[in-house]
Design an enzyme around this catalytic site. Structure first.
Site, mmCIF file in Angstrom:
data_model
loop_
_atom_site.group_PDB
_atom_site.id
_atom_site.type_symbol
_atom_site.label_atom_id
_atom_site.label_comp_id
_atom_site.label_asym_id
_atom_site.label_seq_id
_atom_site.Cartn_x
_atom_site.Cartn_y
_atom_site.Cartn_z
ATOM 1 N N GLU A 1 0.829 -1.200 0.000
ATOM 2 C CA GLU A 1 0.000 0.000 0.000
ATOM 3 C C GLU A 1 0.868 1.256 0.000
ATOM 4 O OE1 GLU A 1 -3.645 2.119 2.501
ATOM 5 O OE2 GLU A 1 -2.525 0.462 3.411
ATOM 6 N N GLN B 1 0.804 27.915 -7.772
ATOM 7 C CA GLN B 1 1.237 29.305 -7.616
ATOM 8 C C GLN B 1 1.608 29.911 -8.968
ATOM 9 O OE1 GLN B 1 1.177 31.095 -4.832
ATOM 10 N NE2 GLN B 1 2.077 32.940 -5.736
#
Length: 370
Positions: free
Chosen positions: A233, A327
């Site tokens: 995982e 940004q």
């Protein structure tokens, strides 16, 4: 290379044109599972003896990289491949009947599975879970609740961690619980910050009777089976993280070349180029370290601390690069319907899912003897 090209074609045809709609819907369609199964993608990494397509973990990582890059969503990967982790204990330790009834149909895209471990009031503290399964003749009677369960809304069955014995890790077992069982209820479809196309649920069990034959592996040995899942995982999360970072870098470069301000493209400005350089460095470092760890794990080495480090490195890269890319996009990036905005929101989960940054740091310190 052939696998990557096949996955790219699948993602560009079936996923990329639809991902925005699936994000708004809050789930992916069932027929996408069947289409992925027809190509052998759902069964990648599972042995052919249980209905899989063969291949190893490295093949799966190649597929995962391309699905994020070309499908443009890490949440899609989570929604389509919940079974990559959830189904492993049954494939490895299940009876022939369990393989026939649960594993083969899932790998064929006919059934959906969820892994039910996390509970309200407890996240990573698996050893102290409270959902109980009391033996009553040839059935278990299950009571309790699970939360933050990926694919919990759509799943046909859940592999649930339950308490069948004493307190602590020695009293935990895994049970296959079908959603059609009386007393099994999806109590909430949970809204999240990101991974919008991956449905997430809260589940409840109220005197749910489960056939004893649905026990996966030996009784009270479930904790060990759960621990076996964590490495795969965490490496899957690592792949999603550094590939999300790569996709955000690609979007940022594309935007910087196309967007002009004050008569010049953004990429003509030194500050922008240096920012892109920092972003590229973060991607390369996280990806190269992860690849080295993956190859060694695939070869059979036990690298618990290194897997944790790889996930943290990739998580940091994903969050840094996604933030920098947004940004650079300015107001456009702040709009929810832009791709970079989706990756920015999705990247936040990497420091939580599969073990929080804090849990991983504690694991590393213990294994390193600090």
């Amino acid at each position: 290379m052939a696998l990557r090209e096949m996955v790219r074609g699948f993602a560009e045809k079936e996923i990329a044109p639809n991902i925005d709609r699936w994000e708004k819907d809050g789930l992916i369609p069932l027929d996408l599972h069947r289409k992925a199964a027809d190509l052998g993608l759902l069964g990648l990494g599972f042995d052919e003896s249980v209905g899989g397509s063969g291949g190893d973990s490295l093949d799966w990582y190649v597929m995962a990289e391309e699905l994020v890059l070309s499908g443009r969503s890490s949440g899609l990967l989570m929604a389509l491949f919940t079974h990559h982790v959830a189904l492993v204990p049954v494939a490895a330790h299940g009876t022939p009947d369990q393989i026939a009834k649960f594993v083969r149909p899932t790998l064929a895209g006919e059934k959906l599975v969820a892994l039910g471990v996390t509970e309200p009031g407890g996240g990573s503290d698996v050893a102290n879970l409270r959902t109980t399964a009391r033996r009553d003749g040839d059935t278990y009677v299950v009571n309790g609740a699970k939360t933050f369960i990926s694919t919990g809304v759509r799943s046909d069955f859940v592999i649930a961690a339950v308490r069948t014995g004493e307190a602590g890790h020695k009293g935990i077992s895994l049970l296959l619980i079908e959603k059609s069982s009386p007393g099994f209820e999806v109590t909430r479809h949970l809204d999240k910050l990101g991974w919008d196309c991956s449905d997430t649920a809260e589940l409840s069990f109220d005197d749910v009777r489960v056939p004893a034959e649905n026990l996966v592996g030996p009784e009270n040995q479930g904790f060990r089976l759960i621990m076996e899942l964590f490495e795969s995982e965490r490496l899957a999360q690592t792949v999603m993280a550094y590939t999300t970072a790569q996709r955000c870098l690609d979007l940022a470069v594309e935007w910087a070349r196309a967007r002009s301000t004050f008569g010049k493209p953004l990429i003509a400005r030194q500050l922008v180029r240096h920012n892109l350089s920092d972003m590229a460095r973060a991607v390369e470092v996280s990806r190269e370290f992860a690849h080295r760890v993956m190859v060694r794990v695939n070869a059979g080495e036990a690298l618990v601390p290194q897997v944790c480090m790889a996930k943290k490195q990739a998580t940091d890269a994903a969050q840094f690069v996604a933030d920098a890319a947004l940004q650079l996009h300015g107001g456009s990036g702040y709009m929810r319907d832009t791709e970079v905005n989706r990756h920015y929101r999705d990247a936040r989960v990497f420091s939580i899912a599969g073990g929080t940054d804090e849990i991983l740091a504690e694991i590393v310190t213990k294994w390193m003897g600090y």
